[in-house]
Design a protein around this motif. Structure first.
Motif, PDB file in Angstrom:
ATOM      1  N   MET A   1      24.102   3.595   1.508  1.00 53.20           N
ATOM      2  CA  MET A   1      23.966   3.795   0.096  1.00 53.20           C
ATOM      3  C   MET A   1      23.813   2.445  -0.586  1.00 53.20           C
ATOM      4  SD  MET A   1      26.635   5.437  -2.480  1.00 53.20           S
ATOM      5  CE  MET A   1      26.573   4.514  -3.953  1.00 53.20           C
ATOM      6  N   GLU A   2      22.872   2.331  -1.475  1.00 55.75           N
ATOM      7  CA  GLU A   2      22.636   1.073  -2.182  1.00 55.75           C
ATOM      8  C   GLU A   2      23.298   1.105  -3.554  1.00 55.75           C
ATOM      9  OE1 GLU A   2      18.405  -0.310  -0.288  1.00 55.75           O
ATOM     10  OE2 GLU A   2      18.506   0.090  -2.420  1.00 55.75           O
ATOM     11  N   ILE A   3      23.914  -0.016  -3.911  1.00 60.50           N
ATOM     12  CA  ILE A   3      24.517  -0.182  -5.232  1.00 60.50           C
ATOM     13  C   ILE A   3      23.900  -1.420  -5.852  1.00 60.50           C
ATOM     14  CG2 ILE A   3      26.640  -0.794  -6.453  1.00 60.50           C
ATOM     15  CD1 ILE A   3      28.172   0.937  -4.560  1.00 60.50           C
ATOM     16  N   GLN A   4      23.496  -1.307  -7.094  1.00 64.01           N
ATOM     17  CA  GLN A   4      22.888  -2.441  -7.786  1.00 64.01           C
ATOM     18  C   GLN A   4      23.971  -3.245  -8.481  1.00 64.01           C
ATOM     19  OE1 GLN A   4      19.597  -1.370 -10.224  1.00 64.01           O
ATOM     20  NE2 GLN A   4      19.042  -3.474 -10.659  1.00 64.01           N
ATOM     21  N   ASN A  20      26.519   2.207 -16.137  1.00 65.25           N
ATOM     22  CA  ASN A  20      27.587   3.191 -16.154  1.00 65.25           C
ATOM     23  C   ASN A  20      27.188   4.437 -15.350  1.00 65.25           C
ATOM     24  OD1 ASN A  20      30.108   4.179 -16.972  1.00 65.25           O
ATOM     25  ND2 ASN A  20      29.259   5.115 -18.816  1.00 65.25           N
ATOM     26  N   ASP A  21      25.977   4.926 -15.608  1.00 64.24           N
ATOM     27  CA  ASP A  21      25.473   6.100 -14.881  1.00 64.24           C
ATOM     28  C   ASP A  21      25.345   5.815 -13.382  1.00 64.24           C
ATOM     29  OD1 ASP A  21      25.359   7.473 -17.273  1.00 64.24           O
ATOM     30  OD2 ASP A  21      23.193   7.237 -17.531  1.00 64.24           O
ATOM     31  N   MET A  22      24.866   4.600 -13.052  1.00 60.98           N
ATOM     32  CA  MET A  22      24.731   4.234 -11.637  1.00 60.98           C
ATOM     33  C   MET A  22      26.097   4.212 -10.953  1.00 60.98           C
ATOM     34  SD  MET A  22      21.765   1.403 -10.976  1.00 60.98           S
ATOM     35  CE  MET A  22      22.319   0.263 -12.223  1.00 60.98           C
ATOM     36  N   HIS A  23      27.090   3.648 -11.633  1.00 63.30           N
ATOM     37  CA  HIS A  23      28.433   3.594 -11.042  1.00 63.30           C
ATOM     38  C   HIS A  23      28.963   5.005 -10.779  1.00 63.30           C
ATOM     39  CE1 HIS A  23      32.606   2.741 -10.270  1.00 63.30           C
ATOM     40  NE2 HIS A  23      32.934   3.561 -11.253  1.00 63.30           N
ATOM     41  N   ILE A  24      28.818   5.868 -11.764  1.00 60.99           N
ATOM     42  CA  ILE A  24      29.297   7.247 -11.604  1.00 60.99           C
ATOM     43  C   ILE A  24      28.590   7.908 -10.425  1.00 60.99           C
ATOM     44  CG2 ILE A  24      29.294   9.544 -12.690  1.00 60.99           C
ATOM     45  CD1 ILE A  24      29.776   8.004 -15.399  1.00 60.99           C
ATOM     46  N   ASP A  26      27.142   6.361  -7.857  1.00 61.49           N
ATOM     47  CA  ASP A  26      27.563   5.684  -6.627  1.00 61.49           C
ATOM     48  C   ASP A  26      28.875   6.263  -6.107  1.00 61.49           C
ATOM     49  OD1 ASP A  26      25.350   3.992  -6.797  1.00 61.49           O
ATOM     50  OD2 ASP A  26      26.492   2.341  -7.715  1.00 61.49           O
ATOM     51  N   VAL A  27      29.841   6.435  -7.012  1.00 68.49           N
ATOM     52  CA  VAL A  27      31.137   6.992  -6.608  1.00 68.49           C
ATOM     53  C   VAL A  27      30.957   8.425  -6.120  1.00 68.49           C
ATOM     54  CG1 VAL A  27      33.434   7.673  -7.418  1.00 68.49           C
ATOM     55  CG2 VAL A  27      32.495   5.435  -8.055  1.00 68.49           C
ATOM     56  N   ARG A  28      30.145   9.210  -6.823  1.00 69.49           N
ATOM     57  CA  ARG A  28      29.848  10.583  -6.384  1.00 69.49           C
ATOM     58  C   ARG A  28      29.294  10.595  -4.965  1.00 69.49           C
ATOM     59  NH1 ARG A  28      26.881  12.566 -11.549  1.00 69.49           N
ATOM     60  NH2 ARG A  28      28.745  13.090 -12.694  1.00 69.49           N
ATOM     61  N   ASN A  29      28.323   9.712  -4.709  1.00 70.03           N
ATOM     62  CA  ASN A  29      27.688   9.664  -3.387  1.00 70.03           C
ATOM     63  C   ASN A  29      28.686   9.315  -2.286  1.00 70.03           C
ATOM     64  OD1 ASN A  29      25.219  10.294  -4.561  1.00 70.03           O
ATOM     65  ND2 ASN A  29      24.512   8.177  -4.625  1.00 70.03           N
ATOM     66  N   ILE A  30      29.520   8.325  -2.536  1.00 69.51           N
ATOM     67  CA  ILE A  30      30.524   7.937  -1.539  1.00 69.51           C
ATOM     68  C   ILE A  30      31.542   9.058  -1.350  1.00 69.51           C
ATOM     69  CG2 ILE A  30      32.441   6.354  -1.059  1.00 69.51           C
ATOM     70  CD1 ILE A  30      29.694   5.127  -0.525  1.00 69.51           C
ATOM     71  N   MET A  31      31.998   9.666  -2.440  1.00 69.87           N
ATOM     72  CA  MET A  31      32.951  10.776  -2.326  1.00 69.87           C
ATOM     73  C   MET A  31      32.336  11.934  -1.544  1.00 69.87           C
ATOM     74  SD  MET A  31      35.760   9.710  -3.659  1.00 69.87           S
ATOM     75  CE  MET A  31      36.701  11.207  -3.795  1.00 69.87           C
ATOM     76  N   ASN A  32      31.057  12.184  -1.726  1.00 75.23           N
ATOM     77  CA  ASN A  32      30.377  13.228  -0.951  1.00 75.23           C
ATOM     78  C   ASN A  32      30.341  12.880   0.532  1.00 75.23           C
ATOM     79  OD1 ASN A  32      29.925  14.921  -3.125  1.00 75.23           O
ATOM     80  ND2 ASN A  32      27.901  14.086  -3.561  1.00 75.23           N
ATOM     81  N   GLU A  33      30.091  11.596   0.851  1.00 77.94           N
ATOM     82  CA  GLU A  33      30.115  11.167   2.257  1.00 77.94           C
ATOM     83  C   GLU A  33      31.507  11.342   2.854  1.00 77.94           C
ATOM     84  OE1 GLU A  33      28.162   7.668   3.934  1.00 77.94           O
ATOM     85  OE2 GLU A  33      27.130   7.426   2.006  1.00 77.94           O
ATOM     86  N   LEU A  34      32.527  10.996   2.077  1.00 79.39           N
ATOM     87  CA  LEU A  34      33.899  11.166   2.553  1.00 79.39           C
ATOM     88  C   LEU A  34      34.230  12.649   2.732  1.00 79.39           C
ATOM     89  CD1 LEU A  34      35.669   8.454   0.381  1.00 79.39           C
ATOM     90  CD2 LEU A  34      35.278   8.378   2.863  1.00 79.39           C
ATOM     91  N   ALA A  35      33.770  13.480   1.799  1.00 80.64           N
ATOM     92  CA  ALA A  35      33.999  14.924   1.912  1.00 80.64           C
ATOM     93  C   ALA A  35      33.335  15.466   3.174  1.00 80.64           C
ATOM     94  CB  ALA A  35      33.475  15.647   0.675  1.00 80.64           C
ATOM     95  N   LEU A  36      32.160  14.963   3.496  1.00 80.85           N
ATOM     96  CA  LEU A  36      31.469  15.389   4.720  1.00 80.85           C
ATOM     97  C   LEU A  36      32.275  14.991   5.957  1.00 80.85           C
ATOM     98  CD1 LEU A  36      29.065  16.703   6.091  1.00 80.85           C
ATOM     99  CD2 LEU A  36      27.862  14.504   5.922  1.00 80.85           C
TER     100      LEU A  36
END
Length: 146
Positions: A1-4, A20-24, A26-36
């Protein structure tokens, strides 16, 4: 996952909103990976109880009929070697918070199914700290800063 990375000091409101939107996201994407990862742990939980079911059954019978040491027996040793969640018997070097959650869930489900109650769950602080550090590193490794 890329973060700017955002390093400007004079930021417009639009740039602020985008960051702000990117951060939100990014966290969603990582949380989804952790949920997986958590879902995979659930799907594969106690797989050695099925992959080596005859040995498990043999050791189970030997314990209840011959008073043998179940924990010292062949199946249990195989079980703790191949499964990550028996942290008090064998803690993997890369233990993480997903392993901790699986252990807690396993203890609660087993207690409720066997006796309708749960014993206090104890996890050594060193294991908890190591899981925290390893999970932080795991999340860091999920990220590429651009």
């Amino acid at each position: 996952m890329e973060i700017q990375e955002l390093q400007k000091k004079d930021v417009s409101f639009k740039e602020f909103q985008e960051a702000n939107d990117m951060h939100i996201q990014d966290v969603r994407n990582i949380m989804n990976e952790l949920a997986l990862k958590l879902m995979v742990a659930g799907v594969t939980h106690d797989y050695t109880k099925k992959s080596d079911e005859k040995l498990f059954y043999k050791n189970f019978l030997s314990t209840i009929n011959n008073n043998t040491d179940f924990v010292g027996d062949e199946w249990y040793q195989l079980h703790i070697k191949n499964e990550r969640h028996h942290l008090l018997s064998r803690c993997p070097e890369d233990v993480n918070l997903i392993d901790i959650l699986e252990m807690i869930t396993d203890c609660v489900c087993a207690g409720m199914a066997r006796s309708g109650d749960i014993r206090p769950i104890e996890i050594d602080n060193n294991i908890l700290n190591k899981a925290l550090v390893n999970t932080t590193e795991m999340i860091k490794n999920m990220i590429t800063v651009k």
